[in-house]
Design an enzyme around this catalytic site. Structure first.
Site, PDB file in Angstrom:
ATOM      1  N   CYS A   1       4.269  96.560   4.399  1.00  0.00           N
ATOM      2  CA  CYS A   1       3.592  98.013   4.278  1.00  0.00           C
ATOM      3  C   CYS A   1       3.601  98.988   5.535  1.00  0.00           C
ATOM      4  O   CYS A   1       3.296  99.998   5.407  1.00  0.00           O
ATOM      5  CB  CYS A   1       1.883  97.752   3.655  1.00  0.00           C
ATOM      6  SG  CYS A   1       1.790  96.256   2.619  1.00  0.00           S
TER       7      CYS A   1
ATOM      8  N   CYS B   1      -9.710  98.907  -4.276  1.00  0.00           N
ATOM      9  CA  CYS B   1      -8.017  98.342  -4.001  1.00  0.00           C
ATOM     10  C   CYS B   1      -7.196  99.486  -4.209  1.00  0.00           C
ATOM     11  O   CYS B   1      -7.426 100.425  -5.010  1.00  0.00           O
ATOM     12  CB  CYS B   1      -7.543  97.392  -4.845  1.00  0.00           C
ATOM     13  SG  CYS B   1      -8.580  95.942  -4.882  1.00  0.00           S
ATOM     14  N   SER B   2      -6.122  99.638  -3.186  1.00  0.00           N
ATOM     15  CA  SER B   2      -5.106 100.964  -3.697  1.00  0.00           C
ATOM     16  C   SER B   2      -4.231 100.419  -4.718  1.00  0.00           C
ATOM     17  O   SER B   2      -4.093  99.250  -5.216  1.00  0.00           O
ATOM     18  CB  SER B   2      -4.459 101.069  -2.195  1.00  0.00           C
ATOM     19  OG  SER B   2      -3.588 100.010  -1.972  1.00  0.00           O
TER      20      SER B   2
ATOM     21  N   ILE C   1      -0.839 100.648  -7.413  1.00  0.00           N
ATOM     22  CA  ILE C   1       0.576 100.388  -7.366  1.00  0.00           C
ATOM     23  C   ILE C   1       1.233 102.149  -7.549  1.00  0.00           C
ATOM     24  O   ILE C   1       0.867 102.748  -8.638  1.00  0.00           O
ATOM     25  CB  ILE C   1       1.107  99.425  -8.299  1.00  0.00           C
ATOM     26  CG1 ILE C   1       0.608  98.061  -7.855  1.00  0.00           C
ATOM     27  CG2 ILE C   1       2.521  99.715  -8.584  1.00  0.00           C
ATOM     28  CD1 ILE C   1       0.646  96.942  -8.786  1.00  0.00           C
TER      29      ILE C   1
ATOM     30  N   LYS D   1      -5.942 104.848  -0.913  1.00  0.00           N
ATOM     31  CA  LYS D   1      -6.674 104.544  -1.999  1.00  0.00           C
ATOM     32  C   LYS D   1      -6.652 105.660  -3.021  1.00  0.00           C
ATOM     33  O   LYS D   1      -6.483 105.534  -4.315  1.00  0.00           O
ATOM     34  CB  LYS D   1      -8.110 104.406  -1.395  1.00  0.00           C
ATOM     35  CG  LYS D   1      -9.267 104.461  -2.607  1.00  0.00           C
ATOM     36  CD  LYS D   1      -9.308 102.860  -3.301  1.00  0.00           C
ATOM     37  CE  LYS D   1      -9.722 102.920  -4.699  1.00  0.00           C
ATOM     38  NZ  LYS D   1      -8.785 103.269  -5.775  1.00  0.00           N
TER      39      LYS D   1
ATOM     40  N   HIS E   1      -0.374 104.283  -2.848  1.00  0.00           N
ATOM     41  CA  HIS E   1       0.316 103.578  -1.734  1.00  0.00           C
ATOM     42  C   HIS E   1       1.797 103.029  -2.032  1.00  0.00           C
ATOM     43  O   HIS E   1       1.575 101.786  -2.540  1.00  0.00           O
ATOM     44  CB  HIS E   1      -0.613 102.594  -1.440  1.00  0.00           C
ATOM     45  CG  HIS E   1      -0.355 101.328  -0.344  1.00  0.00           C
ATOM     46  ND1 HIS E   1       0.426 101.624   0.749  1.00  0.00           N
ATOM     47  CD2 HIS E   1      -0.698 100.203  -0.221  1.00  0.00           C
ATOM     48  CE1 HIS E   1       0.744 100.658   1.419  1.00  0.00           C
ATOM     49  NE2 HIS E   1      -0.018  99.591   0.916  1.00  0.00           N
TER      50      HIS E   1
END
Lengths: 131, 387, 348
Positions: B85, B208-209, B211, B330, B334
């Protein structure tokens, strides 16, 4: 995954065989093949670790990766072994609500995964709470 | 070594870009950056592309060549940079070094990830390859799983609460609402975060970030050339990068990222500034706990006080140190390889003063912080207005 | 014979399902089912448990009691009808997991529910002829039963391991003799590529279980010139609670003699594990010099009988590993739907 990738680590996975640096005596698990402190001066040899440890931290997995779906919810934890090294593992046969940081755990032998329905089955360590 | 500046930035919409391919996305971001820099593609000397895993996401390797080709920029040298990442941040660092060294003048630093051409399970599986396959993923770990381990320990050691983590998500969604390219334009509440479905407890879905598909591009050039252009130059004042163990369990501390601390130290030293000098920061909030740890590791507060700093509203726009004004990973989304470059796009806008509703007043020094995996790689850049 | 047991250990998965839950699913009257079978609940393996993992845990417990160097083990036999692979031995997995490799012989055994005791005989032979110092035989199963089949009430999971060596000071029991009785009797079988076994219904009783168990028991009593009164305990294969009680009565053994080793009411039929776990339950409690009659039964069909005399070493060894009773009491109940998931009856 072809079988050799798992096969070559059977001693590590079945019996917690790590490595120890003959120079500085530091113990590594998962095994390392060069001591990060002593580097080329170090001499790494196989080292059998204690099968008991304590939970350093844990999470309760509700969304599992492929192959782990039937275990949900399961406890994923970092365990610190009595010899010092830490590893990532599942804590099995427990109520996830009753797990605490600091709980004592011991190694058990479980199925880790399989290459689909007709492939090789992989075995290795998981942990359970010491009753 | 000569001073280096960012002279142009471009970004695609972030989100589920069903109708855009990998090729279309990178070209869109690149064209916008060239337009913003007001230079011709012919002037570009080299490209560094941050991309985590086109091999897994679209079954395509060798993307550096593909991009040079489809941008019409072949035969210039084009290189893919991979650090999970952190790939985008590393691509920028390579571009900066190549310009600073005098080897190249105008260099593209871009980042891209096309994540929705595979099913969600495949995408999460692909992301998990940034963790230790043999000793973490084989045990049933996922990325949310590993960050949940850090979150639990952070709660245990410092009393950080799930509410404080939720506040990170709430703030970043609020900021994203003001960012046209962000994936989410929806406000959320602490309660809705806490009540969202469990992923790996203590992390819930809204911790969670997402997809995301997206691409971002910046043009790196010598500062002397930037200063001759008729817009506020943004100087790359500091760059730092550090590595740590790929597996979380091998680290001394589970409540902070040593790689972040080291990379930040390098960047602060090079830029001759300290954390107190930073006016605005884009940090790697792949999970809410990651932002709390990042603001501690970057020195915006003491270790263990990230939750408190968030709760006090100090990381909001108008606070002591606004963090993730873009919406962060977020809220903005991402697309892993693009994230490190997208962060730079936001800081450049903030320093130029053209960030619109989310503008931090008088921002002169900005910071980007990009993490690979659970902290096996971290890269920090510091930018200054060059006027 | 100059052969003894130097270590023993068991493993029973922690999950249980009550027979009431299974009976309700199929519209049967729970109390009638439980009384008929004399079984209350049965063990269920976790999704990550199979015959290999159960065998390893049982073998590791046996090694704790034996206190021997695993490198001195010359033979490993794993008896089961639910080996994880159709082709590829469970025994090699166990050998590696107890660090007994590479200088040993290993093989999987299959003889319905008696493959574990067949392994004991093989080990005893090798020890007696001086070919190996120690041999380990394991009987373990994660028994399969078609949903709705009467077998579903009892098909359980568990295993026992016995380490065989010379009958010297470190032996916790002496094997005085063994006698087998075998015929070709198709009372229960599973064909290649079929997930569930089939059985002959009432044909599994008189001409199968009872005939073979009784004949093997008579055989060993005759061979060693012993009578039921010479035994403090008796363990008979226990596919349910009723059969071992009936066969005990037929052979002249009292309820008290079989009480110690009758574990089926609490865990169900662990198939290849059943007789081994029953023997372990007796060894957990027996006093030195007490004699135990053990008779296994495997469909197909055959019985292996053993006369075992407990020795002094039992007292210092039995506390070195978890006892059967601990496994019986350490349980987590699951309902029928969870059971179907754990047994892979539900396919995603």
């Amino acid at each position: 995954m072809a079988a050799p990738r798992f096969w070559r680590e059977i001693p590590n996975r079945y019996n917690l065989i790590g490595t120890r640096c003959g120079n500085c005596n530091k113990v590594f698990f998962p095994p390392r093949y060069i001591c990060p402190q002593c580097r080329r001066m170090g001499k790494l040899e196989p080292y059998k670790l204690s099968r008991r440890g304590k939970i350093v931290t844990y999470g309760v997995v509700h969304v599992a990766p492929e192959g782990f779906e039937d275990l949900v919810p399961y406890v994923l934890a970092i365990v610190e072994l009595e010899d010092g090294p830490r590893l990532t593992t599942q804590v099995v046969d427990c109520d996830p609500n009753e797990i605490k940081i600091g709980d004592e755990v011991e190694m058990v032998f479980r199925r880790i995964g399989a290459d689909r329905e007709d492939g090789v089955i992989y075995y290795g360590f998981k942990f359970r709470k010491v009753e | 070594m000569r001073d280096v500046a960012i002279i142009g930035v471009g970004i695609t919409k972030f989100g589920e870009l069903w109708d855009l391919s990998f090729r279309q996305m990178i070209i869109e971001a690149g064209a916008r950056a060239l337009e913003d820099a007001d230079i011709d593609g012919k002037q570009i000397d080299a490209m560094y592309i941050g991309n985590m895993s086109a091999g897994q996401f679209i079954c395509q390797e060798h993307i550096a060549s593909l991009i040079a080709d489809h941008a019409g920029l072949a035969p210039i040298p084009s290189t893919r940079v991979e650090g999970a990442c952190a790939s985008g941040g590393l691509a920028l660092r390579q571009a900066v070094i190549s310009v600073a060294s005098g080897v190249h003048d105008y260099v593209v630093a871009a980042g891209i990830e096309k994540m929705t051409d595979v099913m969600t399970e495949q995408a999460t599986g692909a992301l998990a390859t940034a963790a230790d396959q043999e000793w973490e993923v084989n045990a049933g770990a996922t990325f949310p799983g590993l960050y949940a381990l850090m979150a639990r320990r952070h709660m245990y050691e410092f009393g950080t609460t799930e509410e404080q983590m939720a506040m990170v998500a709430v703030k970043n969604h609020n900021n994203a609402c003001m960012n046209p390219c962000a994936q989410y334009h929806t406000r959320i509440t602490v309660e809705s975060v806490l009540k969202s479905p469990p992923v790996v407890l203590p992390l819930k879905l809204l911790d969670c970030s997402p997809i995301t598909d997206g691409a971002a591009c910046v043009i790196v050039a010598p500062a002397e050339k930037a200063r001759k252009m008729d817009r506020v130059p943004v100087i790359v004042a500091g760059t730092g990068q550090a590595s740590d163990t790929i597996s979380l369990h091998s680290r001394q501390s589970l409540t902070g990222l040593m790689a972040t601390t080291r990379a930040a130290d390098m960047a602060y030293k090079m830029a001759r500034v300290g954390p107190e000098d930073i006016d605005v920061a884009e940090v790697h909030d792949c999970f809410t706990i990651a932002e709390i740890m990042a603001i501690e590791d970057l020195g915006f507060c003491k270790k263990g006080e990230g939750g408190k700093l968030t709760e006090e509203g100090q990381t909001e726009i108008g606070g002591k140190i606004p963090v993730n004004t873009s919406g962060g990973l977020k809220g903005k989304g991402h697309p892993v390889g693009a994230t490190g470059i997208a962060q730079v796009v936001e800081i450049v806008h903030q320093l130029r003063g053209d960030a619109g509703k989310r503008q931090v007043k008088g921002a002169e020094i900005g910071l980007t912080h990009n993490v690979g995996g659970t902290g096996g790689t971290a890269v920090v850049h510091i930018f200054k207005r060059g006027d | 014979m100059n052969v003894g047991i130097v270590g023993y250990g068991v493993y029973i998965p922690r999950y249980r399902i009550r027979l009431d839950d299974i009976a309700r699913v199929w519209g049967e009257e729970p109390s009638r089912v439980k009384q008929g079978l004399m079984v209350e609940e049965k063990s269920v393996p976790a999704p990550d448990e199979d015959t290999a993992t159960i065998s390893v845990e049982a073998a590791r417990n046996a090694l704790k009691r034996a206190g021997i160097n695993p490198q001195d083990i010359g033979a490993i036999y794993v008896g089961s009808e639910s080996h994880p692979y159709a082709v590829k031995p469970t025994a090699t997995i166990v050998a590696e997991a107890i660090e007994a490799t590479p200088n040993l012989t290993a093989a999987d055994m299959e003889f319905a529910c008696k493959a574990g005791t067949a392994g004991i005989q093989a080990c005893a032979g090798l020890v007696e002829m001086g070919q190996i110092k120690y041999g380990i035989s394991i009987g373990a199963d994660t028994a399969q039963a078609a949903p709705g089949d009467p077998l579903e009430y009892t098909a359980a999971a568990g295993g026992g391991a016995v380490i065989i060596g010379k009958n010297d000071g470190e032996a916790l029991a002496e094997i005085e003799g063994t006698y087998s009785y075998t015929t070709d009797t198709p009372d229960f079988w599973r064909r290649e590529m079929r997930p569930y076994p089939k059985h002959g219904g009432r044909f599994t009783g008189k001409p199968a279980y009872f005939k073979h168990v009784v004949s093997a028991a008579h055989g060993i009593l005759r061979q060693l010139k012993l009578t039921p009164q010479d035994f403090a305990h008796a363990v008979f294969h226990q596919p349910n609670g009723k059969f071992p009680c009936q066969v005990a009565e037929e052979l002249g053994f009292s309820k008290a003699q079989i009480a110690c080793g009758l574990v089926v009411p609490k865990i169900g039929n662990t198939y290849s594990g059943a007789t081994m776990i029953g023997l372990a339950a007796v060894l957990d409690k027996a006093k030195p010099d007490e004699r135990i009659l053990v008779v296994s039964y495997g469909s197909g069909a055959g019985s292996d009988a053993f006369s075992i005399k407990v020795k002094k070493a039992i007292e210092e060894k039995r506390d070195l590993a978890p006892k059967v009773e601990q496994f019986l009491n350490n349980k987590i109940y699951i309902d029928y739907s969870t059971y179907t998931k754990y047994k892979s009856l539900l396919v995603r």
